[in-house]
Structure formats: structure tokens, C-alpha cells
Design a protein around this motif. Sequence first.
Motif, mmCIF file in Angstrom:
data_model
loop_
_atom_site.group_PDB
_atom_site.id
_atom_site.type_symbol
_atom_site.label_atom_id
_atom_site.label_comp_id
_atom_site.label_asym_id
_atom_site.label_seq_id
_atom_site.Cartn_x
_atom_site.Cartn_y
_atom_site.Cartn_z
ATOM 1 N N ARG A 47 2.074 8.131 -6.133
ATOM 2 C CA ARG A 47 3.348 6.953 -5.696
ATOM 3 C C ARG A 47 4.406 7.049 -5.391
ATOM 4 N NH1 ARG A 47 0.525 2.765 -10.184
ATOM 5 N NH2 ARG A 47 -2.177 2.683 -8.777
ATOM 6 N N THR A 63 4.329 -2.048 2.706
ATOM 7 C CA THR A 63 2.863 -1.212 2.726
ATOM 8 C C THR A 63 2.693 -0.888 1.001
ATOM 9 O OG1 THR A 63 3.591 -1.838 4.692
ATOM 10 C CG2 THR A 63 1.912 -0.289 4.181
ATOM 11 N N TRP A 64 3.555 -0.417 0.854
ATOM 12 C CA TRP A 64 3.020 0.820 -1.063
ATOM 13 C C TRP A 64 3.135 0.337 -1.244
ATOM 14 C CZ3 TRP A 64 6.247 0.684 -5.350
ATOM 15 C CH2 TRP A 64 5.977 1.326 -6.168
ATOM 16 N N TYR A 87 -0.718 -0.347 -1.666
ATOM 17 C CA TYR A 87 -0.903 0.656 -1.788
ATOM 18 C C TYR A 87 -0.904 1.457 -3.493
ATOM 19 C CZ TYR A 87 -0.987 5.633 -2.664
ATOM 20 O OH TYR A 87 -1.027 7.042 -2.959
ATOM 21 N N VAL A 131 -5.095 1.024 -4.168
ATOM 22 C CA VAL A 131 -5.301 2.234 -4.266
ATOM 23 C C VAL A 131 -5.439 3.218 -5.445
ATOM 24 C CG1 VAL A 131 -5.096 4.817 -3.372
ATOM 25 C CG2 VAL A 131 -4.800 3.024 -1.948
#
Length: 276
Positions: free
Chosen positions: A85, A70-71, A74, A78
Amino acid sequence: MSIRVSIAALLAACVLLIAAGPAGSLPLSYVSGVVYAAAFVPFLLVGAPSGWKRFLGIWCAMAVAASFCTWTEYVIFVHASRKERITALVGGQVVFAVFSALLAFAAKLFKVGVGTKVDSDVIPARRVIGAIFGGGMVYLVCYYIFGALVFQLLTKPYYSNGGRLGGAAETVAALGWWFPLIQVGRGMLMSMAVMPVLLWTRLPRLQRAAYGGLVLWAIGGLAPLIPPVEFVPPILRAMHVGEIFTQNFPLGFCLAFLLMARKTVEAPVAMAAGRS
């Protein structure tokens, strides 16, 4: 048994309150924790009987599929500083490690699954490796088909108006061939992450396939998007919940069929029927 496993899940869900932060929603963060815990209820009931195997299965899925994979999205989509982060990744890993330990401990404390005879499937290593590579390709296909459809039909305006979510198309174009390779890698990582749960949860093949898909969707798409995110509107979070279902569920579903031949789950059933 249902009461005991419910108490264990509700207790472990409290860990997600840590992730809410001062500006977060405690009720929605707790609901997210309940979804995370509920995803592993079948694994606790008819999965690995020992505490360390339970912890390992839950932690692998949470650390890799729920946190790291999921990161990576991101990081790509994002606009965030390096510090943000790193904080997001480390914070998620810590929270999910505590969650996994507490859920496994609570299941042992309340004797969830005690007395259930579970025999792990013996899967050849080549089949496991093939399933991991196959999972990467399944995820790539689903990502490009359903992800592209959702982007073009629904989410494109949110990623084209500047701000922290702006410039998605430009980011993908800049990555070039690295972008599909990243998605294959994410699919393989999620396949490896859910492998202990799939191998140790003793269910018929079709049920195990559906469970594998639901686990990957719940921990990788549903639960993370329940709490509010400052720069992600609620309607966009809802769109992504549906989009991730079309990507993660087929991955988990196909993994079970790539892993197990039909005789793998039918033989023990036949043996049990013979003894009775």
C-alpha cells in the motif's frame, strides 16, 4: 497549435512508462499516459497562462484525484500488505509529480496557449467552500446509487470469490457509518483537486461543467484502468470504467454549476462583443 499541444501531451505521456514495471504493458501504459495528458489539453489551451499555475492545476488534480483518492479504494477493497500500500501511494505520487512538471514544461516549451488572453473568474470564497461540500454530497449519492447498481448487477461475483478482491460486502459492513463518511470525504477531496482547473479554464458554464466531469472521469477512472492489473480481469476493469463515469462525471459537472452563477461567464462575453 493543435500540433504543438499534441507533441506536449505525447511527450508527457512517456512518464507513465515508468509505472509499467517489469511485468506491465508498455503500450497500454503509454496509452494511459496519453489519456492523462489529453485530459488537460483544454486547460493548457484556455486555462492558466503561467507555468507555475499550469503545474499547480495539473499536479493538484493528479496527486489527489488520480492518485490518493484512487488509492483509498485500493486500500478498502484490495487485500494487500502495508508495504504494498505504501509503495503504491508513494510511487503514484512521484510519477504524477514528474508527469505534471513535464506536461507544464512541455506546454511552455512549445508555446501552447501563448497569446491567449485568459481572465480568471473571481469566485467568492463562500461559493468555493459550498461547492466543495456540495461535491461531497453529490459524490455520495452517485456512489450509493450507481455503485450499488453496478455491484449488484455486474461486479459482485468478482468481489465474493476470495482472493485479493474477496470480501467487499464484509468490508463495507465492518466500516459501518465510516464508509459513507469516507465517500463524502473522497468527493470533497476530488472537488478540491479539480478546483484550480475549473477556476482557471475559461469556458462557458455548460462547457466547463462537461469538461470538469470528463477530467475527473479520465484521470480517476479511465486512464488508471487501461494498463493491465494482475488481480483485476479485463472485463472487471471495463465495468469499473463505466461505473466510475457515473460517479465522477456528475461530480465534476455539478461542481461548475455550484461554483459559477450564470453572469460569471456571460459578462466577459458581453464585454468582448462590445469591444468588437
